[in-house]
Design a protein around this motif. Structure first.
Motif, PDB file in Angstrom:
ATOM      1  N   ASN A 273       0.889  -1.534   0.100  1.00  0.00           N
ATOM      2  CA  ASN A 273       0.144   0.320  -0.324  1.00  0.00           C
ATOM      3  C   ASN A 273       0.873   1.214   0.284  1.00  0.00           C
ATOM      4  OD1 ASN A 273      -2.365  -1.382  -0.315  1.00  0.00           O
ATOM      5  ND2 ASN A 273      -2.897  -1.091   2.084  1.00  0.00           N
ATOM      6  N   LEU A 274       2.155   1.437   0.352  1.00  0.00           N
ATOM      7  CA  LEU A 274       2.845   2.051   0.576  1.00  0.00           C
ATOM      8  C   LEU A 274       3.814   2.673  -0.376  1.00  0.00           C
ATOM      9  CD1 LEU A 274       4.227   4.381   2.311  1.00  0.00           C
ATOM     10  CD2 LEU A 274       6.186   2.933   3.585  1.00  0.00           C
ATOM     11  N   CYS A 275       4.434   1.604  -1.190  1.00  0.00           N
ATOM     12  CA  CYS A 275       4.727   1.702  -2.984  1.00  0.00           C
ATOM     13  C   CYS A 275       4.008   2.186  -3.224  1.00  0.00           C
ATOM     14  CB  CYS A 275       5.093   0.094  -2.819  1.00  0.00           C
ATOM     15  SG  CYS A 275       6.674  -0.569  -1.821  1.00  0.00           S
ATOM     16  N   GLU A 276       2.416   1.928  -3.473  1.00  0.00           N
ATOM     17  CA  GLU A 276       1.464   2.361  -4.509  1.00  0.00           C
ATOM     18  C   GLU A 276       1.776   4.229  -4.046  1.00  0.00           C
ATOM     19  OE1 GLU A 276      -1.025  -1.338  -5.074  1.00  0.00           O
ATOM     20  OE2 GLU A 276      -1.798   0.324  -4.108  1.00  0.00           O
ATOM     21  N   LYS A 277       1.346   4.600  -2.746  1.00  0.00           N
ATOM     22  CA  LYS A 277       1.773   5.817  -3.020  1.00  0.00           C
ATOM     23  C   LYS A 277       2.971   7.081  -2.862  1.00  0.00           C
ATOM     24  CE  LYS A 277      -2.487   6.020  -0.884  1.00  0.00           C
ATOM     25  NZ  LYS A 277      -3.086   6.380  -1.418  1.00  0.00           N
ATOM     26  N   VAL A 278       4.182   5.776  -3.114  1.00  0.00           N
ATOM     27  CA  VAL A 278       4.930   6.600  -2.986  1.00  0.00           C
ATOM     28  C   VAL A 278       6.175   6.254  -4.178  1.00  0.00           C
ATOM     29  CG1 VAL A 278       5.515   6.712  -0.381  1.00  0.00           C
ATOM     30  CG2 VAL A 278       6.548   5.506  -2.042  1.00  0.00           C
TER      31      VAL A 278
END
Length: 438
Positions: free
Chosen positions: A230-235
Motif C-alpha cells: 500500500n505504501l509503495c503505491e503511494k510513493v
C-alpha cells in the motif's frame, strides 16, 4: 510398526498415506461411512497433487486401510494419531476441542494394550495435559503415553512437506512415559534420518506452541508486505523489488513476502485467532498477532473496493470476470478465501460475476447463486467489462494477453497476485493495475 489415524480429513489422510509410504502399516478411521467407502474405492475427497496415486499404491500393497470401526483401528497399534478437526469456536474465537477430547476418550476405551496417543491436530497450549487427564481417568489400568506431533503441511505441496520436512517436532510428557513416547515417534520417523531431518523433542506445551507461533509469524509476514505494498503505491516504489531486497537478508528470508489480497485457508485464520485468544486468557496478549488478524480481514474488503474503483466507482450492470476462487493454487480449499469477501461484495454492488477456477467443487458450494461458473479462463472473460485475477494458478500465467483482451468487452484488468508483466498487459490494450507496483 502399526499406527492408527483418527480422522480422514486433510491432515489425517495425507499423514496416513505418507506414513504408509515409509513402510508403516496404517489404518485410518473415520465416522463418515460414505467417506470411508469412497476411500476404499480409490476416490479421494480432497484435491492434493499426488495424493490419489499415493493412496492407491499403498492401499493396493496392503499398508493403508480404512475403517469406521475405532476398535479395529486401535487394536495392536503402537501409536494412535488424533487428526480430527479443531475449528474456530463460535462466539469467542477459541479452537473447538470437542472432537479432540471425544476422540481421546474413545481411543482410551478401545485400547487393548499400551500405546502412544499423539495429537496431530493443531491444538492450543494445555491440550496435551487435558488429554493426559482423560486417558488416565478412563484407563488407569493401561500405560497410555501422550504426545504432540504438530503438522506443517502446506496445501498444494503437502506430500513433499511430509517426506522432506524442515523439521519434525515431538512434544512429550516428562518422565519414563514421555521417553517411551519419544522413542516410538523417533522410530516412525526413522526414514527421515537418511536426509538428516532435525527432530526436535520438547515438552508437550512447547510443541503445541511451536505450531501456533510458526503460523502466526508467517501470517504476519504476509500482512506486513501487504501494508508495505500500500505504501509503495503511494510513493511510487515497487513492492517486488522491496520484497526481494528484504528477502535477500538471511535474517528475514524471501518466503511469504508476496503481496496480494490477504491470507486465507484452513490454518492461518483459525490459528492466529486461537493464539490471540489463548494469550489473552493467560494474561500475555500478542498484540502483533491481533493487529495481523484485523489488518488481514480489512484487506479482503479493500480488494473488492479496489475492483469497484477501477471500474469508475460503480460495477452496477457490469460483467466482472474472476480468475481463481480457492484461497491458493493447487488446492480446492475455500476456507477464508479472499473470494468469499470479494465476489459477494461485487454481486451486492450490482455486478454479474463470471468465474473460472481449475478446482471449483467447493467454490460452487461456497458461492451458490452468486457466480456463473465457466469451464475456462477465456470463457469467463468473454464479454466481461473487467477481469480480476484472484488466485495465481499456474495456467493463468500462460494466458495470452491478446486473447484475453479480444474476448472481453472492456479493458480493465486487476491483477491481485502480481502475476503479469505490466508493460505486456498495457501493450495488449489493458488498463492494468496490480498490487504495490507503480
Amino acid at each position: 510398526m502399526r499406527i492408527a489415524m483418527v480422522g480422514a480429513g486433510y491432515v489425517g489422510l495425507v499423514s496416513g498415506a505418507c506414513f504408509a509410504e515409509f513402510g508403516t502399516d496404517v489404518c485410518i478411521v473415520d465416522t463418515d461411512a460414505g467417506k470411508v467407502e469412497a476411500l476404499r474405492a480409490g476416490r479421494i475427497p480432497i484435491y492434493e497433487p499426488g495424493l490419489d496415486k499415493l493412496v492407491e499404491e499403498n492401499a493396493r500393497d496392503g499398508r493403508l486401510t480404512f475403517t469406521t470401526e475405532l476398535e479395529q483401528a486401535v487394536r495392536g497399534a503402537d501409536a494412535v494419531f488424533l487428526a480430527v478437526g479443531t475449528p474456530t469456536r463460535r462466539g469467542d474465537g477459541h479452537a473447538d476441542l470437542t472432537y479432540v477430547y471425544a476422540a481421546a476418550e474413545q481411543v482410551a476405551k478401545a485400547a487393548s494394550g499400551p500405546l502412544v496417543l499423539v495429537t496431530k491436530s493443531t491444538v492450543p497450549v494445555g491440550t496435551g495435559q487435558e488429554v493426559l487427564k482423560i486417558v488416565r481417568r478412563v484407563r488407569p489400568d493401561l500405560a497410555i503415553s501422550v504426545a504432540s506431533n504438530p503438522e506443517f503441511l502446506r496445501e498444494g505441496s503437502a506430500i513433499g512437506d511430509f517426506m522432506r520436512p524442515d523439521r519434525v517436532v515431538i512434544g512429550v510428557e516428562e518422565g519414563p512415559s514421555g521417553e517411551r513416547a519419544a522413542a516410538v515417534l523417533r522410530r516412525l520417523y526413522r526414514p527421515l534420518n537418511l536426509i538428516e531431518v532435525p527432530i526436535l523433542a520438547t515438552r508437550l506445551e512447547t510443541a503445541e506452541l511451536i505450531k501456533y507461533a510458526a503460523n502466526a509469524f508467517l501470517a504476519t509476514k504476509i500482512t506486513f508486505i501487504n501494508e508495505i505494498a500500500n505504501l509503495c503505491e503511494k510513493v511510487g516504489a515497487d513492492v517486488h523489488d522491496v520484497a526481494r531486497g528484504m528477502g535477500l537478508d538471511g535474517r528475514i528470508g524471501r518466503k511469504f513476502l508476496h503481496a496480494g489480497p490477504g491470507y486465507g485457508g484452513s490454518c492461518f485464520p483459525k490459528d492466529t485467532l486461537a493464539l490471540a485468544r489463548t494469550a489473552q486468557d493467560y494474561g500475555a496478549p500478542v498484540r502483533l498477532v491481533e493487529a495481523t488478524i484485523a489488518v488481514n480481514e480489512a484487506r479482503k474488503a479493500e480488494m473488492a473496493e479496489r475492483v469497484i474503483a477501477a471500474c469508475g466507482g460503480s460495477v452496477a450492470g457490469r460483467t466482472i470476470a474472476v480468475l481463481g476462487l480457492t484461497f491458493k493454487p493447487e488446492t480446492d480449499d475455500m476456507r477464508d478465501a479472499p473470494s468469499l469477501i470479494v465476489v459477494p461484495r461485487l454481486v451486492e454492488a450490482g455486478a454479474t460475476v463470471r468465474a473460472f477456477d481449475p478446482q471449483p467443487a467447493h467454490a460452487k458450494q461456497a458461492l451458490p447463486g452468486a457466480v456463473t461458473f465457466c469451464i475456462s479462463a477465456l470463457e469467463a472473460a468473454k464479454g466481461a467489462d473487467a477481469l480480476v485475477l484472484l488466485t495465481e494458478w499456474n495456467e493463468f500465467r500462460a494466458l495470452s494477453p491478446e486473447k484475453l483482451k479480444a474476448a472481453m468487452a472492456g479493458d480493465v484488468l486487476l491483477d491481485l497476485r502480481n502475476v503479469y508483466d505490466p508493460e505486456a498487459m498495457r501493450a495488449a490494450g489493458f488498463r492494468y493495475q496490480s498490487i504495490g507496483r507503480p
